[in-house]
Motif scaffolding. Structure first.
Motif, PDB file in Angstrom:
ATOM      1  N   GLN A  15      92.508 -37.913   4.704  1.00 48.48           N
ATOM      2  CA  GLN A  15      93.648 -38.605   4.078  1.00 48.48           C
ATOM      3  C   GLN A  15      93.330 -40.080   3.836  1.00 48.48           C
ATOM      4  O   GLN A  15      93.631 -40.628   2.782  1.00 48.48           O
ATOM      5  CB  GLN A  15      94.896 -38.494   4.966  1.00 48.48           C
ATOM      6  CG  GLN A  15      95.487 -37.116   5.034  1.00 48.48           C
ATOM      7  CD  GLN A  15      96.282 -36.758   3.791  1.00 48.48           C
ATOM      8  OE1 GLN A  15      96.499 -37.562   2.891  1.00 48.48           O
ATOM      9  NE2 GLN A  15      96.714 -35.517   3.722  1.00 48.48           N
ATOM     10  N   GLU A  16      92.714 -40.727   4.815  1.00 46.81           N
ATOM     11  CA  GLU A  16      92.422 -42.153   4.691  1.00 46.81           C
ATOM     12  C   GLU A  16      91.288 -42.401   3.689  1.00 46.81           C
ATOM     13  O   GLU A  16      91.325 -43.372   2.946  1.00 46.81           O
ATOM     14  CB  GLU A  16      92.089 -42.748   6.062  1.00 46.81           C
ATOM     15  CG  GLU A  16      91.987 -44.232   6.081  1.00 46.81           C
ATOM     16  CD  GLU A  16      93.286 -44.986   5.737  1.00 46.81           C
ATOM     17  OE1 GLU A  16      93.225 -46.224   5.694  1.00 46.81           O
ATOM     18  OE2 GLU A  16      94.340 -44.362   5.489  1.00 46.81           O
ATOM     19  N   ILE A  17      90.293 -41.518   3.655  1.00 47.02           N
ATOM     20  CA  ILE A  17      89.225 -41.641   2.652  1.00 47.02           C
ATOM     21  C   ILE A  17      89.836 -41.543   1.247  1.00 47.02           C
ATOM     22  O   ILE A  17      89.511 -42.346   0.362  1.00 47.02           O
ATOM     23  CB  ILE A  17      88.136 -40.570   2.849  1.00 47.02           C
ATOM     24  CG1 ILE A  17      87.377 -40.815   4.153  1.00 47.02           C
ATOM     25  CG2 ILE A  17      87.178 -40.539   1.657  1.00 47.02           C
ATOM     26  CD1 ILE A  17      86.455 -39.668   4.550  1.00 47.02           C
ATOM     27  N   ALA A  18      90.718 -40.574   1.047  1.00 44.64           N
ATOM     28  CA  ALA A  18      91.358 -40.399  -0.261  1.00 44.64           C
ATOM     29  C   ALA A  18      92.179 -41.641  -0.630  1.00 44.64           C
ATOM     30  O   ALA A  18      92.167 -42.086  -1.786  1.00 44.64           O
ATOM     31  CB  ALA A  18      92.243 -39.156  -0.265  1.00 44.64           C
ATOM     32  N   ARG A  19      92.888 -42.220   0.338  1.00 41.97           N
ATOM     33  CA  ARG A  19      93.666 -43.431   0.062  1.00 41.97           C
ATOM     34  C   ARG A  19      92.755 -44.598  -0.317  1.00 41.97           C
ATOM     35  O   ARG A  19      93.003 -45.309  -1.293  1.00 41.97           O
ATOM     36  CB  ARG A  19      94.509 -43.820   1.290  1.00 41.97           C
ATOM     37  CG  ARG A  19      95.440 -45.008   0.994  1.00 41.97           C
ATOM     38  CD  ARG A  19      95.935 -45.677   2.263  1.00 41.97           C
ATOM     39  NE  ARG A  19      94.877 -46.291   3.037  1.00 41.97           N
ATOM     40  CZ  ARG A  19      94.285 -47.463   2.749  1.00 41.97           C
ATOM     41  NH1 ARG A  19      94.625 -48.137   1.669  1.00 41.97           N
ATOM     42  NH2 ARG A  19      93.332 -47.949   3.524  1.00 41.97           N
ATOM     43  N   ILE A  20      91.669 -44.780   0.442  1.00 42.57           N
ATOM     44  CA  ILE A  20      90.732 -45.872   0.149  1.00 42.57           C
ATOM     45  C   ILE A  20      90.125 -45.683  -1.244  1.00 42.57           C
ATOM     46  O   ILE A  20      90.021 -46.633  -2.018  1.00 42.57           O
ATOM     47  CB  ILE A  20      89.640 -45.957   1.229  1.00 42.57           C
ATOM     48  CG1 ILE A  20      90.246 -46.487   2.530  1.00 42.57           C
ATOM     49  CG2 ILE A  20      88.477 -46.837   0.775  1.00 42.57           C
ATOM     50  CD1 ILE A  20      89.319 -46.392   3.726  1.00 42.57           C
TER      51      ILE A  20
END
Length: 181
Positions: A15-20
């Motif tokens: 989720q955080e990789i996708a947000r970044i």
């Protein structure tokens, strides 16, 4: 600076990789890509879940924050081919690398740690050289790779960015990168 590290990505990081990915493109490429292209960046969570499962994905952390990522692996032939379509002698041992650090965490060494860690892993797997594709007008990425002694190798491509051409250059360099203390 809080403790900085690089580690293998896990499914919990997706989720955080996708947000970044989404937010960094919207910030860093605002002047390079049309608003409609940046606005259409949707949810890439599923694609990142597959990438973490199937590829080498590393994440950079600072304290408890995930601040960037690197995807690296042996380059497909179409990515390493010369402009005339022929393959260099080292095509089978050339790696394709993509490094992205969220701009608010930039200039703190995270990108260099990601690239050096990926380079070591790639060398251990038998890769001898790395390549990356970057927008020609992206001076920050050009400078980042230049610090690692990676340079444009003369190959360019033009992508369709919502009806507007986006010219990319391929940079290439060795995998004997070392982190300075």
């Amino acid at each position: 600076m809080a403790d900085a590290a690089v580690r293998a990505a896990t499914p919990d990081d997706v989720q955080e990789i996708a947000r970044i990915h989404r937010e960094t493109w919207r910030t860093a490429y605002r002047s390079l890509l049309p608003d409609e292209v940046l606005g259409s960046l949707g949810d890439t969570t599923q694609a990142w879940a597959e990438a973490v499962e199937e590829n080498q994905v590393l994440v950079a952390t600072e304290g408890t924050w995930l601040v960037g990522y690197c995807v690296a692996g042996t380059a497909p032939e179409e990515e390493v081919a010369r402009a005339d379509g022929t393959l260099p002698d080292d095509a089978a041992t050339t790696a394709l690398v993509s490094v992205l650090v969220e701009p608010r965490w930039g200039r703190r060494g995270h990108g260099g740690r990601l690239l050096a860690t990926a380079a070591k892993t790639l060398r251990d797997k038998g890769n001898t050289r790395g390549i990356a594709w970057i927008p020609e007008a992206d001076r920050a990425s050009t400078a980042f790779y230049a610090k690692a002694d990676w340079a444009a190798d003369g190959t360019v491509r033009t992508l369709d960015a919502g009806g507007r051409p986006l010219r990319e250059i391929r940079v290439s360099g060795g995998l004997t990168l070392l982190l300075e203390p």
